[in-house]
Design a protein around this motif. Sequence first.
Motif, mmCIF file in Angstrom:
data_model
loop_
_atom_site.group_PDB
_atom_site.id
_atom_site.type_symbol
_atom_site.label_atom_id
_atom_site.label_comp_id
_atom_site.label_asym_id
_atom_site.label_seq_id
_atom_site.Cartn_x
_atom_site.Cartn_y
_atom_site.Cartn_z
ATOM 1 N N THR B 473 0.856 -1.189 0.000
ATOM 2 C CA THR B 473 0.000 0.000 0.000
ATOM 3 C C THR B 473 0.894 1.241 0.000
ATOM 4 O OG1 THR B 473 -0.013 0.152 2.403
ATOM 5 C CG2 THR B 473 -1.752 -1.198 1.383
ATOM 6 N N ALA B 474 0.293 2.385 -0.313
ATOM 7 C CA ALA B 474 1.073 3.624 -0.334
ATOM 8 C C ALA B 474 1.713 3.882 1.027
ATOM 9 C CB ALA B 474 0.172 4.790 -0.738
ATOM 10 N N GLN B 475 0.938 3.704 2.075
ATOM 11 C CA GLN B 475 1.462 3.975 3.428
ATOM 12 C C GLN B 475 2.615 3.015 3.761
ATOM 13 O OE1 GLN B 475 0.197 6.505 5.916
ATOM 14 N NE2 GLN B 475 2.297 5.983 6.440
ATOM 15 N N ALA B 476 2.405 1.732 3.487
ATOM 16 C CA ALA B 476 3.446 0.745 3.821
ATOM 17 C C ALA B 476 4.717 1.006 3.019
ATOM 18 C CB ALA B 476 2.933 -0.660 3.550
ATOM 19 N N ALA B 477 4.532 1.337 1.746
ATOM 20 C CA ALA B 477 5.713 1.588 0.890
ATOM 21 C C ALA B 477 6.505 2.782 1.411
ATOM 22 C CB ALA B 477 5.264 1.832 -0.543
ATOM 23 N N LEU B 478 5.798 3.844 1.782
ATOM 24 C CA LEU B 478 6.507 5.042 2.247
ATOM 25 C C LEU B 478 7.044 4.869 3.668
ATOM 26 C CD1 LEU B 478 4.339 7.851 0.623
ATOM 27 C CD2 LEU B 478 6.542 6.957 -0.114
ATOM 28 N N ASP B 479 6.391 4.023 4.466
ATOM 29 C CA ASP B 479 6.968 3.698 5.775
ATOM 30 C C ASP B 479 8.316 3.000 5.586
ATOM 31 O OD1 ASP B 479 4.880 4.791 7.179
ATOM 32 O OD2 ASP B 479 3.859 2.882 7.558
ATOM 33 N N GLY B 480 8.356 2.130 4.594
ATOM 34 C CA GLY B 480 9.616 1.450 4.286
ATOM 35 C C GLY B 480 10.687 2.437 3.851
ATOM 36 N N VAL B 481 10.288 3.399 3.043
ATOM 37 C CA VAL B 481 11.246 4.417 2.576
ATOM 38 C C VAL B 481 11.750 5.227 3.773
ATOM 39 C CG1 VAL B 481 11.550 6.493 1.171
ATOM 40 C CG2 VAL B 481 10.186 4.587 0.293
ATOM 41 N N ALA B 482 10.831 5.604 4.645
ATOM 42 C CA ALA B 482 11.234 6.404 5.815
ATOM 43 C C ALA B 482 12.243 5.633 6.668
ATOM 44 C CB ALA B 482 10.007 6.775 6.637
ATOM 45 N N ALA B 483 11.999 4.338 6.823
ATOM 46 C CA ALA B 483 12.933 3.521 7.614
ATOM 47 C C ALA B 483 14.316 3.500 6.949
ATOM 48 C CB ALA B 483 12.382 2.106 7.755
ATOM 49 N N GLU B 484 14.309 3.372 5.640
ATOM 50 C CA GLU B 484 15.599 3.363 4.923
ATOM 51 C C GLU B 484 16.281 4.724 5.042
ATOM 52 O OE1 GLU B 484 15.512 1.895 0.929
ATOM 53 O OE2 GLU B 484 14.379 0.112 1.469
ATOM 54 N N TRP B 485 15.511 5.779 4.915
ATOM 55 C CA TRP B 485 16.105 7.125 5.019
ATOM 56 C C TRP B 485 16.711 7.343 6.410
ATOM 57 C CZ3 TRP B 485 13.536 11.783 2.135
ATOM 58 C CH2 TRP B 485 13.465 11.483 0.768
ATOM 59 N N ASN B 486 16.024 6.836 7.435
ATOM 60 C CA ASN B 486 16.590 6.952 8.790
ATOM 61 C C ASN B 486 17.937 6.252 8.873
ATOM 62 O OD1 ASN B 486 14.933 8.516 10.516
ATOM 63 N ND2 ASN B 486 13.378 6.905 10.505
ATOM 64 N N ALA B 487 17.987 5.067 8.249
ATOM 65 C CA ALA B 487 19.245 4.303 8.279
ATOM 66 C C ALA B 487 20.350 5.055 7.530
ATOM 67 C CB ALA B 487 19.022 2.922 7.670
ATOM 68 N N ILE B 488 19.978 5.664 6.405
ATOM 69 C CA ILE B 488 20.985 6.401 5.619
ATOM 70 C C ILE B 488 21.492 7.605 6.425
ATOM 71 C CG2 ILE B 488 21.427 7.670 3.484
ATOM 72 C CD1 ILE B 488 19.111 6.034 2.201
ATOM 73 N N VAL B 489 20.548 8.322 7.037
ATOM 74 C CA VAL B 489 20.943 9.495 7.839
ATOM 75 C C VAL B 489 21.861 9.067 8.979
ATOM 76 C CG1 VAL B 489 20.077 11.264 9.432
ATOM 77 C CG2 VAL B 489 18.910 10.875 7.269
ATOM 78 N N GLU B 490 21.526 7.941 9.572
ATOM 79 C CA GLU B 490 22.348 7.451 10.673
ATOM 80 C C GLU B 490 23.766 7.127 10.185
ATOM 81 O OE1 GLU B 490 22.157 3.761 13.775
ATOM 82 O OE2 GLU B 490 20.258 4.516 12.993
ATOM 83 N N ARG B 491 23.847 6.513 9.012
ATOM 84 C CA ARG B 491 25.168 6.163 8.472
ATOM 85 C C ARG B 491 25.993 7.393 8.143
ATOM 86 N NH1 ARG B 491 22.732 2.447 5.312
ATOM 87 N NH2 ARG B 491 23.157 3.578 3.398
ATOM 88 N N ILE B 492 25.332 8.376 7.482
ATOM 89 C CA ILE B 492 26.081 9.567 7.083
ATOM 90 C C ILE B 492 26.360 10.454 8.289
ATOM 91 C CG2 ILE B 492 26.072 11.597 5.588
ATOM 92 C CD1 ILE B 492 24.009 10.212 3.848
ATOM 93 N N GLY B 493 25.430 10.493 9.186
ATOM 94 C CA GLY B 493 25.536 11.399 10.330
ATOM 95 C C GLY B 493 24.481 12.491 10.189
ATOM 96 N N ALA B 494 23.617 12.575 11.184
ATOM 97 C CA ALA B 494 22.493 13.509 11.101
ATOM 98 C C ALA B 494 22.979 14.952 10.935
ATOM 99 C CB ALA B 494 21.613 13.371 12.335
ATOM 100 N N ASP B 495 24.056 15.312 11.636
ATOM 101 C CA ASP B 495 24.532 16.701 11.562
ATOM 102 C C ASP B 495 25.028 17.035 10.157
ATOM 103 O OD1 ASP B 495 23.893 17.118 14.159
ATOM 104 O OD2 ASP B 495 25.907 16.689 14.934
ATOM 105 N N ARG B 496 25.673 16.060 9.565
ATOM 106 C CA ARG B 496 26.214 16.282 8.228
ATOM 107 C C ARG B 496 25.083 16.491 7.199
ATOM 108 N NH1 ARG B 496 31.001 12.367 6.034
ATOM 109 N NH2 ARG B 496 31.545 13.568 4.194
#
Lengths: 338, 510
Positions: B473-496
């Motif tokens: 569903t649209a919600q589930a798909a975008l929830d998945g994206v948000a989770a991935e984006w959180n992981a990416i931000v964590e890897r790069i560093g939120a401040d950066r």
Amino acid sequence: MWSRSKTADLTEGRAPALRFPAPVSAWPASHPEGRIPQAQTASRFRRIPVYRQKYIFLLPGLLVLIAVILFPLLFTIRVSFSSWDVYNPGLNNAGGAMYARMWDDARYWEALRRLSVLSISTVLIQYVLGFALALLVWREIAARRFFRVLFLVPMMTTPVVMSVIWRTIFHESLGPLNPILDAIGIGAQPWLSQPGFAFAAVMVVEIWQWTPFMFLLLLAGLLSLPSEPFLAAKVDGAGPIRTFLSVTFPMMGAISVGAILIRAIEASKIMETVYVLTSGGPGTSTETVSYYIYIRGMRDFQIGYSAALSLTYLIIMAVALTLIAKALMRLMVRGAQA
Amino acid sequence: MTKGTALKRLFLATTVLACATGLASAGDYSKYGIKEDVPGICSYAAIDAKDYSGRTLNVITHAIPVIGEPTALHAQQFQELTGATVNVVHVPFGDLFQRVMIPFQTQQAAYDVLFYASLWIGDFNPYLAEVPAEYQQVSGMQAVTATYRGIASWGDRMLQYTMDGDRHYLKYRADVFDNADAQALFKEKTGRDLTVPATWEEYNEVAAVFTNTDWDGDGAPNFGTAEVTKRDDLMFSAFISRVAPYAKHPDVKGGFFFDLETMTPLVNTPGWVRGLELFVEAQASMPPGGTSFGLGDEIFSFGGGQTLMSYSWDDAFIQAMQEDSPIRNKVAAAMLPGAREVWNRETGAWDSFEDPNRVAYVTWGWTSAVAKDSKNQDMAFDFLCFFANEGNTESDLQIGRFGINPYRDSHFDPAFYETELGWDKAVAETYTTTLKGIDTAPNQVFDLRVPGVGEFMSSLAAGVARAQSGEQTAQAALDGVAAEWNAIVERIGADRVREAYANVVALEDR
């Protein structure tokens, strides 16, 4: 020395065994060369390093091998233990972080499962079709040479170019396939926009492009078969099906295994067709491992992670293909011989 | 007059004539296809006066024709004028990022000049040379609109040399919208008058009515909408166009992709989900195969007259306006549709708007830059200012396949398109009014110009594709994206990421 031993073995009714010459020190005094003075014998031993020169001849090839195969492999292993990406340039030490991340990457494992289905099914279909075509032109038929060349044409075309042509063929608005299907009453199909159809479209292109490879190898195998077993089968009154099942197919076992394995190795790397035809979509329904690694490595620039994905993939494929090879050997070669 | 005097006079006259001829030919640059050589340090005359003999300039650019062809053309001209050797490397789009990035990271000065997608500035900025002040002061650069100067800048430093301007806007068949039969059909089916869609709901409604109908009378069915829907083929831009009016509240500052303060992804908030649901709904009004259309398919579907509406960059509009196009002068442009309900992430509720919230999406655009490690920065900037001088740009704008689109104030003059390209006045008016409106829109969205933008967009496209194909569903798909984006931000560093994203937010919240 060797020939004397062989004769002796034959006289005793045993299979000849390879025997190496006895060392110089063990030569009897009556040996023609046994009269070599001690100093001269010692010099013979000193000449042994001369034989080591053979390694020098191997060196250029060895260096090329190291440069071309081993170095990239070792470098990839090193990179896979780094977190090299767009924001962390260079080879730091990330330990097994990339492998841990891969473990949770459902998209990667799903791509691997999809690739297994795609490879196994297309290679088997290619084998069956390739064998059928090879049998067709193996016999005396009109324009045999023409058909042999014709069947090879798909293999000789560039995969990317052919994928572009197939994409046009499958194009649901502008391509020629849907109007043809409409005309014969089947109706237009969503070739590239529905997951199942898109997967089938990738399979069709793969089968079309690589069946000729199977055909080529199997035809070469058929042409190398001895004629005596076929004559014997004919004398025994075997029909064509019986001859195929009891003579042709068993004798083609080894080359069949070779052909299947070579194609399986190639099929496991499928990339161009997916890239051009579907870009892994709709959704992720046609995404294969190679394409996923390409996205992670080239598009997202996650060099360390894509190295970890690649290495894991290499290991999985090496193990899987070894097991497949063993199973096929047992089934098609030893089974047939039994 | 003696014989000697006569000879002297003849010699003098010949010399003067030769000099005059030489000067005349030196100042005549029309052979390069330009209409006028605007004086300045970037002009043909100024570049012609430079001597770079014996020096080599290495340039990396996109494959021919888009950007690659004008790069090759102007490189050849620069070579002829200055005596420099210009090596141009053409790279397919899929390889361009890494072909630029790897030499940067390994500190090899492989290329002096780079042409690439402007949104990669978040990744490339540490490796780029600032555009020297003298080049920022030239007339051609001063005429670049504030929006595109902003895109070229990282913080307060101009790192990219502007040579293209891109944005998303709506294109539609004006002849159909003006047609009485079409209006009657629409009224009959929906009960309301046919108007150019002001919201995405209206867009979907119009598209649905006119899909699978032969409204142009050529015997083949026509369809409602052509959109870029193919994953990994810039589909993320199409999706953001649809999402923006629902998720970019005009009164809420501080981020469209992330909440700048917390760096929480906003991609799974209700505004984004609504946009995705409408994107998925529109699939029913697309031509066969439209759910896997790449940019090229979209261009040819609308530009070829198959579909009623479309939205993306200029290409489809330019294709429709080609001299041999069956729909030349039958099209019009407008701002992207908006939304009457906008998600307010501060209050956590939908806000209603009588006038739809229209968001201008300034997306992508090619750009150019000079590598910080280049030993030829003087020549490299000369090349770029020559590439983008007024004469060359006016000429390049007229060739659709070059991929160079309006970015200077002068490019928004409808007279240019009427006289130079032969467009009808009404078409030229809607085109330039729309482009100018986007440039000055109070509510704008820019691309996510942060480190790792490729990874963020790749993740977003994969999620959207899952919803499109019905995998989620649209919600589930975008929830998945948000989770991935959180992981990416964590890897790069939120401040950066925050530091980089602040530049984007600054552009949006001007």
